[in-house]
Design a protein around this motif. Structure first.
Motif, mmCIF file in Angstrom:
data_model
loop_
_atom_site.group_PDB
_atom_site.id
_atom_site.type_symbol
_atom_site.label_atom_id
_atom_site.label_comp_id
_atom_site.label_asym_id
_atom_site.label_seq_id
_atom_site.Cartn_x
_atom_site.Cartn_y
_atom_site.Cartn_z
ATOM 1 N N ALA A 167 0.646 -1.341 -0.144
ATOM 2 C CA ALA A 167 0.044 0.008 0.053
ATOM 3 C C ALA A 167 0.759 1.166 0.015
ATOM 4 C CB ALA A 167 -0.903 -0.167 1.122
ATOM 5 N N CYS A 168 1.960 1.121 0.847
ATOM 6 C CA CYS A 168 2.885 2.262 1.050
ATOM 7 C C CYS A 168 3.521 2.609 -0.464
ATOM 8 C CB CYS A 168 3.977 2.258 1.939
ATOM 9 S SG CYS A 168 3.338 2.524 3.574
ATOM 10 N N PHE A 169 4.033 1.664 -0.902
ATOM 11 C CA PHE A 169 4.836 1.874 -2.168
ATOM 12 C C PHE A 169 4.134 2.214 -3.408
ATOM 13 C CE2 PHE A 169 9.717 1.249 -1.663
ATOM 14 C CZ PHE A 169 9.400 0.855 -0.105
ATOM 15 N N ILE A 170 2.905 1.576 -3.388
ATOM 16 C CA ILE A 170 1.937 1.852 -4.693
ATOM 17 C C ILE A 170 1.440 3.405 -4.604
ATOM 18 C CG2 ILE A 170 -0.359 1.604 -5.542
ATOM 19 C CD1 ILE A 170 0.157 -1.305 -5.392
ATOM 20 N N GLY A 171 1.264 3.837 -3.081
ATOM 21 C CA GLY A 171 1.089 5.228 -2.796
ATOM 22 C C GLY A 171 1.973 6.051 -3.281
ATOM 23 N N TYR A 172 3.527 5.889 -2.803
ATOM 24 C CA TYR A 172 4.518 6.642 -3.292
ATOM 25 C C TYR A 172 4.318 6.690 -4.842
ATOM 26 C CZ TYR A 172 6.664 5.258 1.285
ATOM 27 O OH TYR A 172 6.756 4.868 2.768
ATOM 28 N N ALA A 173 4.363 5.609 -5.522
ATOM 29 C CA ALA A 173 4.255 5.588 -7.057
ATOM 30 C C ALA A 173 3.176 6.432 -7.665
ATOM 31 C CB ALA A 173 4.241 4.139 -7.639
ATOM 32 N N ILE A 174 2.170 6.378 -6.900
ATOM 33 C CA ILE A 174 0.959 7.256 -7.599
ATOM 34 C C ILE A 174 1.372 8.702 -7.362
ATOM 35 C CG2 ILE A 174 -1.539 7.947 -6.966
ATOM 36 C CD1 ILE A 174 -1.863 5.000 -6.569
ATOM 37 N N HIS A 175 1.971 9.036 -6.280
ATOM 38 C CA HIS A 175 2.164 10.383 -5.947
ATOM 39 C C HIS A 175 3.044 10.894 -6.765
ATOM 40 C CE1 HIS A 175 2.149 13.585 -2.674
ATOM 41 N NE2 HIS A 175 3.386 13.929 -3.154
ATOM 42 N N ILE A 176 4.301 10.222 -7.262
ATOM 43 C CA ILE A 176 5.370 10.536 -8.200
ATOM 44 C C ILE A 176 4.543 10.924 -9.590
ATOM 45 C CG2 ILE A 176 7.339 9.911 -9.535
ATOM 46 C CD1 ILE A 176 8.683 8.757 -7.206
ATOM 47 N N ASN A 208 9.421 19.247 4.153
ATOM 48 C CA ASN A 208 8.454 18.496 3.040
ATOM 49 C C ASN A 208 8.801 17.207 3.154
ATOM 50 O OD1 ASN A 208 6.863 18.763 0.998
ATOM 51 N ND2 ASN A 208 8.403 18.704 -0.563
ATOM 52 N N MET A 209 7.584 16.305 3.506
ATOM 53 C CA MET A 209 7.699 14.906 3.708
ATOM 54 C C MET A 209 6.554 14.442 3.124
ATOM 55 S SD MET A 209 10.642 14.350 5.910
ATOM 56 C CE MET A 209 11.729 15.290 6.611
ATOM 57 N N ASP A 210 6.450 14.146 1.750
ATOM 58 C CA ASP A 210 5.235 13.715 1.230
ATOM 59 C C ASP A 210 5.187 12.163 1.440
ATOM 60 O OD1 ASP A 210 5.146 16.246 0.399
ATOM 61 O OD2 ASP A 210 5.505 15.879 -1.761
ATOM 62 N N GLY A 211 6.158 11.529 1.363
ATOM 63 C CA GLY A 211 6.413 10.107 1.440
ATOM 64 C C GLY A 211 6.060 9.669 2.940
ATOM 65 N N THR A 212 6.529 10.500 4.199
ATOM 66 C CA THR A 212 6.225 10.288 5.230
ATOM 67 C C THR A 212 4.973 10.502 5.390
ATOM 68 O OG1 THR A 212 8.669 11.134 5.815
ATOM 69 C CG2 THR A 212 6.683 11.007 7.745
ATOM 70 N N ALA A 213 4.303 11.417 4.893
ATOM 71 C CA ALA A 213 2.701 11.722 4.937
ATOM 72 C C ALA A 213 1.958 10.444 4.522
ATOM 73 C CB ALA A 213 2.514 12.776 4.314
ATOM 74 N N ILE A 214 2.125 9.792 3.264
ATOM 75 C CA ILE A 214 1.540 8.628 2.643
ATOM 76 C C ILE A 214 1.811 7.535 3.905
ATOM 77 C CG2 ILE A 214 1.525 6.921 1.027
ATOM 78 C CD1 ILE A 214 2.598 9.110 -1.126
ATOM 79 N N TYR A 215 2.917 7.300 4.288
ATOM 80 C CA TYR A 215 3.099 6.232 5.332
ATOM 81 C C TYR A 215 2.262 6.559 6.315
ATOM 82 C CZ TYR A 215 5.859 4.865 9.404
ATOM 83 O OH TYR A 215 6.247 4.465 10.764
ATOM 84 N N GLN A 216 2.299 7.741 6.894
ATOM 85 C CA GLN A 216 1.416 7.903 8.057
ATOM 86 C C GLN A 216 -0.111 7.673 7.829
ATOM 87 O OE1 GLN A 216 2.582 9.520 10.894
ATOM 88 N NE2 GLN A 216 4.212 10.556 10.182
ATOM 89 N N GLY A 217 -0.697 7.874 6.728
ATOM 90 C CA GLY A 217 -1.895 7.498 6.435
ATOM 91 C C GLY A 217 -2.194 5.930 6.313
#
Ligand code: ASP
Length: 434
Positions: free
Chosen positions: A239-248, A315-324
């Motif tokens: 879930a985290c890594f797909i989130g990271y990829a989608i964010h990019i 600025n920590m977008d990856g950290t934000a996804i991880y928190q969710g």
């Protein structure tokens, strides 16, 4: 003796990035072998090499933040400071909020959770203890009452706040009409500039040690989790890594498109900081590499000297996804339910703030996760089931941290490139101008 010296020289001259990648792969392979042989922990003397690496990174954080933010903020000319500063902060906050939302969406799709229902009684106990959700005091606490105490206690947000105020005032004094003040301000600027250069040099030294530290840290993760990384935790990772990829793709791709920046040349330069962040798990440690990438992209130093150090700390977008994703995992695992709309809203707000306060060092996001849980009224108290589920997350934190740090750093560079393009702070031959 001569041979040894040559080997050491060859080691130093070999590309740092490849060295760290080799360390990562060797560490992972050894970890898997150890796990399959039933060895779940490393002897203390080997473990120490990993601890040394994390301690070295932590050591640089405060001097690095102070030096780079003071220099960054005072490098912007007074005429541009408002325009650049406000834009940078807004774009950083918006992308982080998008990150939490993407994380929550991913969590709702993948519904990662471990079946921890057997200990429901404990869960009820944990749920009963409501923590404070006072966002306002989180905000007012950004202002330090004692700068020295903030430095000593390493209260990152307060240090950032003071360094920015100090740097911004310095930028005005540097161009003061009063010669005495202007000269004193220039000397002060040079001292902080020197501090930053020294810290960059320290970071380069730490990076030479990084392959060893990274190998030991990753080996520990694989040895400890081995087959256990499977199942529920794999879902968290997915879930985290797909989130990271989608964010990019969606957020950064979208921003680059809006600002008419060609994706190919941008990512060609962004690749090196991306990989460096992935393997070092430290936005601050990656800062010199990110700055070089910005320079190569033809971004004016006036913008990146300010926005990148700021981004590496706030600025920590990856950290934000991880928190969710992880907040969902914890609630679902411990209480057998998803998140309510109210909780999701609160998580979005808290996780955006938490990602600002997260230091750019390995594992910092995991500590902030505890703060987010406290904020939604589910404190991770010792002996509760929540603490158990949280420990599971900590077990795989290194893996999650790699992806989120890579995203954090890419976000800093993307936002910087967009602002620089928008405000025409580009060199004549910049690839971003084409
Ligand atoms: N390691 C991350 C970074 O340096 C922070 C985190 O742990 O989320 O950007």
């Amino acid at each position: 003796m001569e041979k040894k010296r040559n080997a050491f020289k060859a080691y130093l001259e070999f590309n740092v990035l490849y060295k760290i990648l080799i360390g990562l792969i060797v560490g992972a392979i050894v970890g898997v072998i150890l796990a399959s042989a039933g060895v779940t922990s490393l002897p203390a003397w080997i473990s120490m090499f990993g601890t040394i690496f994390t301690r070295l990174l932590k050591m640089i954080i405060i001097p690095m933040i102070v030096g780079s933010l003071v220099v960054g903020a005072s490098s912007v000319s007074p005429a541009n400071v408002g325009k650049i500063g406000v834009r940078v902060v807004i774009i950083y906050l918006l992308t982080s909020a998008c990150g939490v939302i993407i994380g929550l969406v991913m969590a709702n799709i993948f519904r990662p959770h471990a079946a921890l229902a057997a200990v429901e009684a404990l869960a009820a106990g944990a749920a009963g203890k409501t923590g404070s959700t006072d966002v306002w005091s989180v905000i007012s606490n950004i202002i330090p009452t004692s700068v020295l105490t903030s430095l000593v206690n390493e209260t990152v947000l307060q240090v950032i706040f003071f360094a920015l105020v100090f740097g911004l005032c310095l930028s005005f004094l540097k161009v003061s009409k009063n010669e005495r003040i202007a000269a004193a301000a220039s000397t002060t600027y040079q001292i902080f500039d020197c501090l930053t250069e020294v810290m960059m040099m320290v970071v380069r030294g730490i990076m030479q040690y990084a392959p060893i530290g990274v190998a030991v840290l990753i080996c520990e993760v694989f040895a400890k989790n081995g087959a256990k990384v499977a199942g529920a935790l794999v879902m968290v990772v997915v879930a985290c890594f797909i989130g990271y990829a989608i964010h990019i793709v969606v957020v950064y791709g979208g921003l680059l498109k809006i600002y008419r920046i060609k994706i190919g040349p941008f990512f060609k330069e962004a690749r090196t900081p991306f990989i460096t962040a992935f393997v070092t798990r430290s936005s601050n440690g990656t800062l010199p590499t990110t700055m070089t990438a910005a320079e190569n992209l033809g971004i004016d130093k006036e913008v990146y000297a300010f926005s990148l150090p700021l981004g590496a700390t706030i600025n920590m977008d990856g950290t934000a996804i991880y928190q969710g994703v992880c907040a969902f995992f914890l609630v679902m695992s411990c209480f057998g339910r998803g998140l309510t709309i109210g909780e999701m809203g609160m998580i979005t707000l808290l996780a955006t703030l938490a990602s600002i306060g997260t230091a750019g060092v390995p594992g910092a996001g995991a500590i902030m996760l505890a703060m987010v849980m406290q904020g939604i009224g589910m404190p991770i108290a010792e002996g509760t089931i929540l603490a158990g589920a949280y420990a599971m997350i900590l077990g795989i934190d290194a893996l999650l941290d790699m992806g989120r740090t890579a995203l954090n750093v890419t976000g800093d560079l993307t936002c910087t490139a967009c602002i620089a393009k928008r405000m025409k702070f580009l060199t004549k031959d910049s690839v971003l101008a084409k």
